[in-house]
Motif scaffolding. Structure first.
Motif, PDB file in Angstrom:
ATOM      1  N   UNK B 169       0.840  -1.189   0.000  1.00  0.00           N
ATOM      2  CA  UNK B 169       0.000   0.000   0.000  1.00  0.00           C
ATOM      3  C   UNK B 169       0.881   1.246   0.000  1.00  0.00           C
ATOM      4  N   UNK B 171       0.656   5.729   0.088  1.00  0.00           N
ATOM      5  CA  UNK B 171      -0.243   6.851   0.412  1.00  0.00           C
ATOM      6  C   UNK B 171      -0.817   7.501  -0.845  1.00  0.00           C
ATOM      7  N   UNK B 178      -4.960   9.795  -3.986  1.00  0.00           N
ATOM      8  CA  UNK B 178      -5.066   8.817  -2.905  1.00  0.00           C
ATOM      9  C   UNK B 178      -4.881   7.390  -3.413  1.00  0.00           C
ATOM     10  N   UNK B 180      -4.629   5.001  -0.842  1.00  0.00           N
ATOM     11  CA  UNK B 180      -4.984   4.234   0.352  1.00  0.00           C
ATOM     12  C   UNK B 180      -6.434   3.744   0.260  1.00  0.00           C
ATOM     13  N   UNK B 181      -7.292   4.615  -0.217  1.00  0.00           N
ATOM     14  CA  UNK B 181      -8.722   4.291  -0.211  1.00  0.00           C
ATOM     15  C   UNK B 181      -9.093   3.303  -1.318  1.00  0.00           C
ATOM     16  N   UNK B 182     -10.219   2.687  -1.112  1.00  0.00           N
ATOM     17  CA  UNK B 182     -10.850   1.913  -2.176  1.00  0.00           C
ATOM     18  C   UNK B 182     -11.641   2.907  -3.026  1.00  0.00           C
TER      19      UNK B 182
END
Lengths: 253, 196
Positions: B169, B171, B178, B180-182
Protein backbone atom coordinates in the motif's frame (compact mmCIF):
# COMPACT_ATOMS: atom_id res chain seq x y z
CA UNK A 1 -13.62 19.92 22.20
CA UNK A 2 -10.77 18.39 20.31
CA UNK A 3 -10.13 15.51 18.00
CA UNK A 4 -7.37 13.06 18.57
CA UNK A 5 -6.51 10.05 16.51
CA UNK A 6 -7.15 6.57 17.75
CA UNK A 7 -6.93 3.21 16.12
CA UNK A 8 -10.35 1.65 16.28
CA UNK A 9 -10.04 -1.56 14.39
CA UNK A 10 -8.65 -3.11 11.25
CA UNK A 11 -10.64 -2.46 8.10
CA UNK A 12 -11.13 -4.32 4.88
CA UNK A 13 -8.05 -5.98 3.46
CA UNK A 14 -5.89 -4.93 6.30
CA UNK A 15 -6.53 -1.24 5.83
CA UNK A 16 -6.39 0.32 9.21
CA UNK A 17 -9.45 2.26 10.20
CA UNK A 18 -8.13 5.28 12.00
CA UNK A 19 -10.66 7.25 13.82
CA UNK A 20 -11.09 10.57 15.42
CA UNK A 21 -12.18 10.67 19.00
CA UNK A 22 -14.11 13.68 20.04
CA UNK A 23 -13.91 14.53 23.68
CA UNK A 24 -13.46 17.44 26.04
CA UNK A 25 -10.35 17.82 28.08
CA UNK A 26 -7.97 16.55 25.48
CA UNK A 27 -6.85 19.98 24.33
CA UNK A 28 -4.16 20.57 26.90
CA UNK A 29 -2.81 17.07 26.50
CA UNK A 30 -2.21 17.38 22.77
CA UNK A 31 -1.18 21.03 22.73
CA UNK A 32 1.37 20.52 25.43
CA UNK A 33 2.78 17.26 24.18
CA UNK A 34 2.91 18.34 20.55
CA UNK A 35 2.59 16.27 17.44
CA UNK A 36 4.62 13.34 18.75
CA UNK A 37 1.63 12.18 20.76
CA UNK A 38 -0.49 11.93 17.68
CA UNK A 39 1.18 8.78 16.42
CA UNK A 40 3.46 10.71 14.07
CA UNK A 41 6.21 8.71 12.41
CA UNK A 42 9.39 9.10 14.46
CA UNK A 43 11.34 10.48 11.53
CA UNK A 44 8.86 13.27 10.90
CA UNK A 45 10.33 16.60 11.95
CA UNK A 46 8.14 18.86 13.99
CA UNK A 47 5.96 21.17 12.00
CA UNK A 48 6.24 24.89 12.35
CA UNK A 49 5.21 26.41 15.67
CA UNK A 50 2.69 28.37 13.62
CA UNK A 51 0.69 25.17 13.37
CA UNK A 52 1.03 23.72 16.82
CA UNK A 53 2.32 26.43 19.10
CA UNK A 54 0.64 28.69 21.54
CA UNK A 55 -1.36 30.81 21.92
CA UNK A 56 -4.40 28.66 21.25
CA UNK A 57 -6.16 29.01 17.95
CA UNK A 58 -8.65 31.85 17.67
CA UNK A 59 -12.36 31.15 17.43
CA UNK A 60 -12.43 31.40 13.64
CA UNK A 61 -9.36 30.82 11.55
CA UNK A 62 -8.21 29.33 8.29
CA UNK A 63 -5.49 26.71 8.23
CA UNK A 64 -3.38 27.01 5.10
CA UNK A 65 -1.36 23.98 4.07
CA UNK A 66 1.53 24.69 1.71
CA UNK A 67 1.68 21.15 0.39
CA UNK A 68 4.89 19.11 0.27
CA UNK A 69 8.05 20.53 1.87
CA UNK A 70 11.40 19.28 3.06
CA UNK A 71 12.35 16.01 1.38
CA UNK A 72 9.08 16.03 -0.53
CA UNK A 73 9.65 18.53 -3.32
CA UNK A 74 6.30 17.91 -4.99
CA UNK A 75 6.21 18.58 -8.72
CA UNK A 76 9.43 19.72 -10.32
CA UNK A 77 8.14 22.55 -12.48
CA UNK A 78 11.53 23.49 -13.91
CA UNK A 79 15.13 22.93 -12.83
CA UNK A 80 15.30 24.26 -9.27
CA UNK A 81 11.65 25.33 -9.27
CA UNK A 82 9.79 23.05 -6.94
CA UNK A 83 6.14 22.87 -6.05
CA UNK A 84 6.99 22.99 -2.33
CA UNK A 85 8.53 26.47 -2.65
CA UNK A 86 5.72 27.86 -4.73
CA UNK A 87 3.06 26.61 -2.36
CA UNK A 88 4.85 28.21 0.58
CA UNK A 89 5.10 31.60 -1.07
CA UNK A 90 1.45 31.46 -2.11
CA UNK A 91 0.48 30.41 1.42
CA UNK A 92 2.19 33.44 2.92
CA UNK A 93 0.41 35.74 0.49
CA UNK A 94 -2.91 34.09 1.26
CA UNK A 95 -2.36 34.51 4.98
CA UNK A 96 -1.65 38.21 4.40
CA UNK A 97 -4.77 38.65 2.28
CA UNK A 98 -6.94 36.91 4.87
CA UNK A 99 -5.52 38.93 7.72
CA UNK A 100 -6.15 42.14 5.80
CA UNK A 101 -9.79 41.08 5.74
CA UNK A 102 -9.80 40.48 9.48
CA UNK A 103 -9.65 36.69 9.19
CA UNK A 104 -7.07 34.84 11.26
CA UNK A 105 -4.93 32.41 9.33
CA UNK A 106 -2.22 29.93 10.20
CA UNK A 107 0.22 28.02 8.07
CA UNK A 108 0.70 24.33 8.58
CA UNK A 109 4.36 24.85 7.76
CA UNK A 110 6.21 28.13 7.47
CA UNK A 111 9.57 26.63 6.56
CA UNK A 112 11.00 23.86 4.41
CA UNK A 113 9.80 21.01 6.62
CA UNK A 114 8.74 17.47 5.80
CA UNK A 115 5.30 16.60 7.14
CA UNK A 116 3.57 13.39 6.12
CA UNK A 117 0.03 13.49 4.79
CA UNK A 118 -1.32 11.58 7.76
CA UNK A 119 0.39 13.98 10.10
CA UNK A 120 -1.00 16.96 8.23
CA UNK A 121 -4.51 15.63 8.76
CA UNK A 122 -3.81 14.97 12.42
CA UNK A 123 -2.57 18.50 12.93
CA UNK A 124 -5.60 19.95 11.19
CA UNK A 125 -8.03 17.95 13.25
CA UNK A 126 -6.25 19.01 16.43
CA UNK A 127 -6.41 22.68 15.47
CA UNK A 128 -10.14 22.72 14.86
CA UNK A 129 -9.93 25.27 12.08
CA UNK A 130 -12.95 26.70 10.29
CA UNK A 131 -11.47 25.91 6.89
CA UNK A 132 -8.51 23.92 5.58
CA UNK A 133 -6.93 25.01 2.31
CA UNK A 134 -4.20 22.88 0.73
CA UNK A 135 -2.12 24.58 -1.94
CA UNK A 136 -0.54 22.85 -4.92
CA UNK A 137 1.11 23.83 -8.19
CA UNK A 138 1.63 21.55 -11.17
CA UNK A 139 1.63 21.03 -14.90
CA UNK A 140 -0.09 21.03 -17.30
CA UNK A 141 -2.71 23.65 -18.14
CA UNK A 142 -3.44 27.20 -17.15
CA UNK A 143 -5.31 28.90 -14.35
CA UNK A 144 -6.33 27.39 -11.05
CA UNK A 145 -7.97 24.07 -10.27
CA UNK A 146 -10.18 23.91 -7.21
CA UNK A 147 -10.76 20.55 -5.58
CA UNK A 148 -13.02 19.25 -2.90
CA UNK A 149 -13.24 15.68 -1.74
CA UNK A 150 -15.01 12.69 -3.22
CA UNK A 151 -16.08 10.31 -0.55
CA UNK A 152 -16.75 6.68 -1.00
CA UNK A 153 -20.02 5.73 0.64
CA UNK A 154 -19.35 7.39 4.00
CA UNK A 155 -19.05 4.89 6.78
CA UNK A 156 -21.23 5.61 9.78
CA UNK A 157 -19.68 7.05 12.91
CA UNK A 158 -19.08 4.55 15.69
CA UNK A 159 -20.15 6.36 18.83
CA UNK A 160 -17.99 9.44 19.03
CA UNK A 161 -15.53 8.02 16.50
CA UNK A 162 -15.42 9.08 12.88
CA UNK A 163 -13.89 6.78 10.28
CA UNK A 164 -10.54 8.23 9.23
CA UNK A 165 -11.18 7.69 5.52
CA UNK A 166 -14.46 9.59 5.52
CA UNK A 167 -13.91 12.13 8.28
CA UNK A 168 -14.74 14.83 5.75
CA UNK A 169 -18.32 13.61 5.26
CA UNK A 170 -19.92 16.01 7.73
CA UNK A 171 -18.27 19.05 6.14
CA UNK A 172 -18.44 18.12 2.47
CA UNK A 173 -21.40 20.35 1.59
CA UNK A 174 -19.62 23.38 3.05
CA UNK A 175 -16.37 22.39 1.31
CA UNK A 176 -18.18 22.28 -2.02
CA UNK A 177 -19.82 25.64 -1.38
CA UNK A 178 -16.47 27.26 -0.61
CA UNK A 179 -14.91 25.64 -3.68
CA UNK A 180 -17.67 27.13 -5.85
CA UNK A 181 -17.17 30.57 -4.31
CA UNK A 182 -13.43 30.42 -4.88
CA UNK A 183 -13.95 29.41 -8.52
CA UNK A 184 -16.30 32.34 -9.03
CA UNK A 185 -13.88 34.80 -7.45
CA UNK A 186 -11.01 33.49 -9.57
CA UNK A 187 -13.12 33.78 -12.71
CA UNK A 188 -13.93 37.39 -11.83
CA UNK A 189 -10.20 38.02 -11.92
CA UNK A 190 -9.91 36.33 -15.33
CA UNK A 191 -8.36 33.10 -14.14
CA UNK A 192 -9.33 29.98 -16.01
CA UNK A 193 -10.71 27.58 -13.42
CA UNK A 194 -11.62 23.94 -13.17
CA UNK A 195 -13.68 22.76 -10.21
CA UNK A 196 -13.48 19.07 -9.44
CA UNK A 197 -14.29 16.64 -6.71
CA UNK A 198 -11.29 14.39 -6.52
CA UNK A 199 -9.52 11.74 -4.46
CA UNK A 200 -6.75 13.90 -3.03
CA UNK A 201 -5.06 13.22 0.24
CA UNK A 202 -5.55 14.35 2.93
CA UNK A 203 -8.95 15.98 2.18
CA UNK A 204 -10.96 12.90 3.17
CA UNK A 205 -9.28 12.74 6.56
CA UNK A 206 -10.13 16.27 7.64
CA UNK A 207 -13.13 17.01 9.81
CA UNK A 208 -13.45 20.71 8.92
CA UNK A 209 -14.47 22.02 5.49
CA UNK A 210 -11.47 21.30 3.28
CA UNK A 211 -10.46 22.25 -0.22
CA UNK A 212 -7.33 22.10 -2.33
CA UNK A 213 -6.12 24.56 -4.95
CA UNK A 214 -3.71 23.73 -7.73
CA UNK A 215 -2.11 26.54 -9.68
CA UNK A 216 -1.58 25.17 -13.16
CA UNK A 217 1.10 25.96 -15.66
CA UNK A 218 2.55 24.72 -18.89
CA UNK A 219 6.26 24.03 -18.93
CA UNK A 220 6.93 26.96 -21.21
CA UNK A 221 5.16 29.34 -18.89
CA UNK A 222 6.37 28.32 -15.44
CA UNK A 223 7.70 31.80 -14.73
CA UNK A 224 4.16 33.16 -14.69
CA UNK A 225 3.51 31.13 -11.54
CA UNK A 226 6.48 32.77 -9.87
CA UNK A 227 5.09 36.19 -10.63
CA UNK A 228 4.11 37.73 -7.31
CA UNK A 229 1.30 39.70 -8.96
CA UNK A 230 -0.27 36.47 -10.23
CA UNK A 231 0.11 34.81 -6.84
CA UNK A 232 -1.32 37.86 -5.09
CA UNK A 233 -4.31 37.88 -7.40
CA UNK A 234 -4.98 34.21 -6.66
CA UNK A 235 -4.57 34.83 -2.93
CA UNK A 236 -6.92 37.83 -3.07
CA UNK A 237 -9.58 35.80 -4.89
CA UNK A 238 -9.39 32.98 -2.36
CA UNK A 239 -9.44 35.37 0.60
CA UNK A 240 -12.42 37.19 -0.84
CA UNK A 241 -14.32 33.91 -1.23
CA UNK A 242 -13.49 32.89 2.33
CA UNK A 243 -14.73 36.25 3.55
CA UNK A 244 -18.03 35.73 1.73
CA UNK A 245 -18.40 32.30 3.34
CA UNK A 246 -17.41 33.39 6.79
CA UNK A 247 -20.88 32.97 8.20
CA UNK A 248 -21.35 29.57 6.62
CA UNK A 249 -18.01 28.37 7.91
CA UNK A 250 -18.48 29.83 11.36
CA UNK A 251 -21.90 28.32 11.72
CA UNK A 252 -20.47 24.99 12.82
CA UNK A 253 -19.32 26.51 16.09
CA UNK B 1 -31.02 38.83 -56.32
CA UNK B 2 -28.61 38.15 -53.45
CA UNK B 3 -26.21 41.05 -52.90
CA UNK B 4 -22.64 40.33 -53.91
CA UNK B 5 -21.20 40.90 -50.43
CA UNK B 6 -23.59 38.29 -49.03
CA UNK B 7 -22.50 35.81 -51.68
CA UNK B 8 -18.85 36.42 -50.77
CA UNK B 9 -19.55 36.10 -47.03
CA UNK B 10 -21.49 32.86 -47.49
CA UNK B 11 -18.74 31.48 -49.75
CA UNK B 12 -16.15 32.20 -47.06
CA UNK B 13 -18.36 30.63 -44.43
CA UNK B 14 -18.82 27.45 -46.46
CA UNK B 15 -15.11 27.32 -47.14
CA UNK B 16 -14.35 27.68 -43.41
CA UNK B 17 -16.81 24.89 -42.57
CA UNK B 18 -15.21 22.67 -45.19
CA UNK B 19 -11.69 23.32 -43.87
CA UNK B 20 -12.82 22.74 -40.27
CA UNK B 21 -14.48 19.46 -41.32
CA UNK B 22 -11.34 18.24 -43.06
CA UNK B 23 -9.26 19.23 -40.04
CA UNK B 24 -11.53 17.32 -37.64
CA UNK B 25 -11.52 14.21 -39.85
CA UNK B 26 -7.73 14.39 -40.08
CA UNK B 27 -7.43 14.82 -36.31
CA UNK B 28 -9.72 11.88 -35.64
CA UNK B 29 -7.81 9.74 -38.09
CA UNK B 30 -4.45 10.58 -36.52
CA UNK B 31 -5.77 9.77 -33.05
CA UNK B 32 -7.10 6.42 -34.24
CA UNK B 33 -3.74 5.65 -35.82
CA UNK B 34 -2.09 6.48 -32.50
CA UNK B 35 -4.56 4.23 -30.70
CA UNK B 36 -3.66 1.38 -33.00
CA UNK B 37 0.05 2.13 -32.55
CA UNK B 38 -0.54 1.70 -28.84
CA UNK B 39 -0.80 -2.03 -29.45
CA UNK B 40 2.82 -2.10 -30.54
CA UNK B 41 3.84 -0.24 -27.39
CA UNK B 42 2.07 -2.66 -25.07
CA UNK B 43 3.92 -3.40 -21.83
CA UNK B 44 6.17 -6.41 -22.04
CA UNK B 45 4.75 -9.48 -20.40
CA UNK B 46 3.63 -13.06 -20.82
CA UNK B 47 2.11 -14.29 -24.07
CA UNK B 48 -1.33 -12.93 -24.78
CA UNK B 49 -4.18 -15.23 -23.86
CA UNK B 50 -7.78 -15.30 -24.94
CA UNK B 51 -9.26 -14.19 -28.20
CA UNK B 52 -8.66 -10.87 -29.81
CA UNK B 53 -11.44 -8.38 -29.16
CA UNK B 54 -12.14 -4.76 -29.83
CA UNK B 55 -12.36 -3.10 -26.45
CA UNK B 56 -13.06 0.42 -25.21
CA UNK B 57 -10.37 2.24 -23.30
CA UNK B 58 -10.62 5.66 -21.69
CA UNK B 59 -7.52 7.57 -22.69
CA UNK B 60 -6.16 10.68 -20.95
CA UNK B 61 -4.96 13.53 -23.14
CA UNK B 62 -2.67 16.04 -21.47
CA UNK B 63 -2.93 18.57 -24.29
CA UNK B 64 -6.48 19.53 -23.47
CA UNK B 65 -6.85 17.80 -20.10
CA UNK B 66 -9.56 15.49 -21.37
CA UNK B 67 -10.43 11.82 -21.18
CA UNK B 68 -11.80 10.24 -24.33
CA UNK B 69 -13.10 6.80 -25.16
CA UNK B 70 -11.14 4.98 -27.85
CA UNK B 71 -11.31 1.49 -29.26
CA UNK B 72 -8.34 -0.81 -29.50
CA UNK B 73 -7.60 -4.48 -30.09
CA UNK B 74 -6.57 -6.66 -27.17
CA UNK B 75 -6.41 -10.35 -26.34
CA UNK B 76 -9.08 -10.80 -23.70
CA UNK B 77 -9.19 -14.00 -21.63
CA UNK B 78 -12.44 -15.22 -20.11
CA UNK B 79 -11.25 -15.22 -16.49
CA UNK B 80 -12.20 -11.96 -14.81
CA UNK B 81 -8.82 -11.24 -13.23
CA UNK B 82 -6.91 -11.91 -16.44
CA UNK B 83 -9.47 -9.97 -18.43
CA UNK B 84 -9.11 -7.01 -16.05
CA UNK B 85 -5.34 -7.08 -16.37
CA UNK B 86 -5.53 -7.25 -20.16
CA UNK B 87 -7.85 -4.24 -20.29
CA UNK B 88 -5.61 -2.22 -17.99
CA UNK B 89 -2.53 -3.11 -20.00
CA UNK B 90 -4.31 -2.04 -23.16
CA UNK B 91 -4.79 1.45 -21.76
CA UNK B 92 -1.25 1.58 -20.43
CA UNK B 93 -0.08 0.73 -23.94
CA UNK B 94 -1.64 3.97 -25.10
CA UNK B 95 0.52 5.88 -22.65
CA UNK B 96 3.75 4.03 -23.38
CA UNK B 97 3.76 4.77 -27.09
CA UNK B 98 5.71 7.65 -28.63
CA UNK B 99 4.37 10.27 -28.88
CA UNK B 100 2.12 9.63 -25.92
CA UNK B 101 -1.06 11.48 -25.05
CA UNK B 102 -0.26 11.09 -21.35
CA UNK B 103 3.29 9.80 -20.85
CA UNK B 104 4.03 7.25 -18.18
CA UNK B 105 7.46 6.01 -17.16
CA UNK B 106 8.98 3.11 -19.04
CA UNK B 107 8.26 -0.06 -17.11
CA UNK B 108 4.86 1.13 -15.91
CA UNK B 109 2.79 -2.03 -15.90
CA UNK B 110 0.12 -4.02 -14.12
CA UNK B 111 1.74 -6.85 -12.20
CA UNK B 112 -1.42 -8.53 -11.07
CA UNK B 113 -5.12 -8.07 -10.61
CA UNK B 114 -7.10 -10.03 -8.09
CA UNK B 115 -10.59 -9.95 -6.69
CA UNK B 116 -11.09 -9.61 -2.95
CA UNK B 117 -14.71 -10.48 -3.55
CA UNK B 118 -16.85 -10.41 -6.70
CA UNK B 119 -17.14 -6.62 -6.74
CA UNK B 120 -13.84 -5.48 -5.21
CA UNK B 121 -10.67 -5.60 -7.21
CA UNK B 122 -7.05 -4.99 -6.22
CA UNK B 123 -4.69 -3.76 -8.92
CA UNK B 124 -1.01 -4.32 -8.23
CA UNK B 125 1.25 -2.06 -10.29
CA UNK B 126 4.98 -1.99 -10.86
CA UNK B 127 7.21 0.42 -8.97
CA UNK B 128 7.87 2.31 -12.20
CA UNK B 129 4.18 3.05 -12.56
CA UNK B 130 4.17 5.12 -9.35
CA UNK B 131 7.82 6.12 -8.94
CA UNK B 132 8.02 7.44 -12.47
CA UNK B 133 4.62 9.13 -12.51
CA UNK B 134 4.67 12.89 -12.95
CA UNK B 135 3.57 14.72 -9.84
CA UNK B 136 0.38 16.76 -10.01
CA UNK B 137 -3.13 16.39 -8.65
CA UNK B 138 -4.86 16.49 -12.01
CA UNK B 139 -2.35 14.30 -13.84
CA UNK B 140 -2.57 11.63 -11.18
CA UNK B 141 -6.37 11.76 -11.08
CA UNK B 142 -6.50 11.42 -14.86
CA UNK B 143 -4.32 8.29 -14.80
CA UNK B 144 -6.36 6.56 -12.12
CA UNK B 145 -9.70 7.60 -13.60
CA UNK B 146 -8.63 6.30 -17.00
CA UNK B 147 -7.64 2.93 -15.53
CA UNK B 148 -10.73 2.50 -13.35
CA UNK B 149 -13.16 3.47 -16.10
CA UNK B 150 -11.45 1.15 -18.57
CA UNK B 151 -11.68 -1.65 -16.03
CA UNK B 152 -15.34 -0.92 -15.45
CA UNK B 153 -16.07 -0.88 -19.18
CA UNK B 154 -14.52 -4.26 -19.84
CA UNK B 155 -15.18 -6.31 -16.73
CA UNK B 156 -18.69 -6.30 -15.35
CA UNK B 157 -19.73 -6.13 -11.72
CA UNK B 158 -16.85 -4.14 -10.23
CA UNK B 159 -17.82 -1.55 -7.64
CA UNK B 160 -14.56 -0.85 -5.79
CA UNK B 161 -10.94 -0.66 -6.91
CA UNK B 162 -7.74 -0.30 -4.92
CA UNK B 163 -4.20 0.14 -6.18
CA UNK B 164 -1.03 -1.33 -4.74
CA UNK B 165 2.54 -0.71 -5.82
CA UNK B 166 4.74 -3.81 -5.90
CA UNK B 167 2.27 -5.51 -3.58
CA UNK B 168 2.36 -2.75 -0.97
CA UNK B 169 0.00 0.00 0.00
CA UNK B 170 1.16 3.53 -0.76
CA UNK B 171 -0.24 6.85 0.41
CA UNK B 172 -0.39 8.52 -2.99
CA UNK B 173 0.44 7.88 -6.61
CA UNK B 174 2.95 10.73 -6.90
CA UNK B 175 2.23 13.00 -3.96
CA UNK B 176 -1.44 13.80 -4.56
CA UNK B 177 -3.94 11.14 -5.66
CA UNK B 178 -5.07 8.82 -2.90
CA UNK B 179 -3.84 5.22 -3.11
CA UNK B 180 -4.98 4.23 0.35
CA UNK B 181 -8.72 4.29 -0.21
CA UNK B 182 -10.85 1.91 -2.18
CA UNK B 183 -12.07 3.87 -5.19
CA UNK B 184 -15.85 3.62 -5.63
CA UNK B 185 -16.42 3.00 -9.34
CA UNK B 186 -19.66 4.99 -9.38
CA UNK B 187 -17.91 8.12 -8.04
CA UNK B 188 -15.05 7.69 -10.49
CA UNK B 189 -17.60 7.42 -13.29
CA UNK B 190 -18.96 10.84 -12.29
CA UNK B 191 -15.45 12.27 -12.15
CA UNK B 192 -14.70 10.86 -15.62
CA UNK B 193 -17.73 12.63 -17.02
CA UNK B 194 -16.26 15.94 -15.84
CA UNK B 195 -13.24 15.29 -18.03
CA UNK B 196 -15.15 14.41 -21.20
Amino acid sequence: MLWSKRVLNAGTAGAVLLCLLCGPGAVSQIASSGPATAAAPPATPSPTPAATGKPPAPEFFVLIDPSHGGDDKGAVLAPKIFEKDLTLSLARLLRKELEERGISARLLRDSDTTISLEHRAELCNQQHEALYIALHAAEPGRGVRVYSSILAAPQPAVGSFLPWESAQSGALARSNAVARSISRELQKRDFKTLELQAFLRPLNNIVAPAIALEMATDRADVKSLLNSKVQSAVAAAVASAVEQNRERLGARR
Amino acid sequence: MIPRHFQIAISFLLLAILIAGIFIIELRHSEEVKTQQGLAAAPEGPEAQGKEETIRVLVAYDDDLALRWRTTQAFMPDERDLRARAALRAVLAQYLQTPSPHPLAKGADIKDVYFLNPDTVIVDTTAQFADGHRSGALLEEMTLTSLIETLNANVSGISKVKFLVEGRERQTLAGHADLVSFYPVSAVHELAREFQ
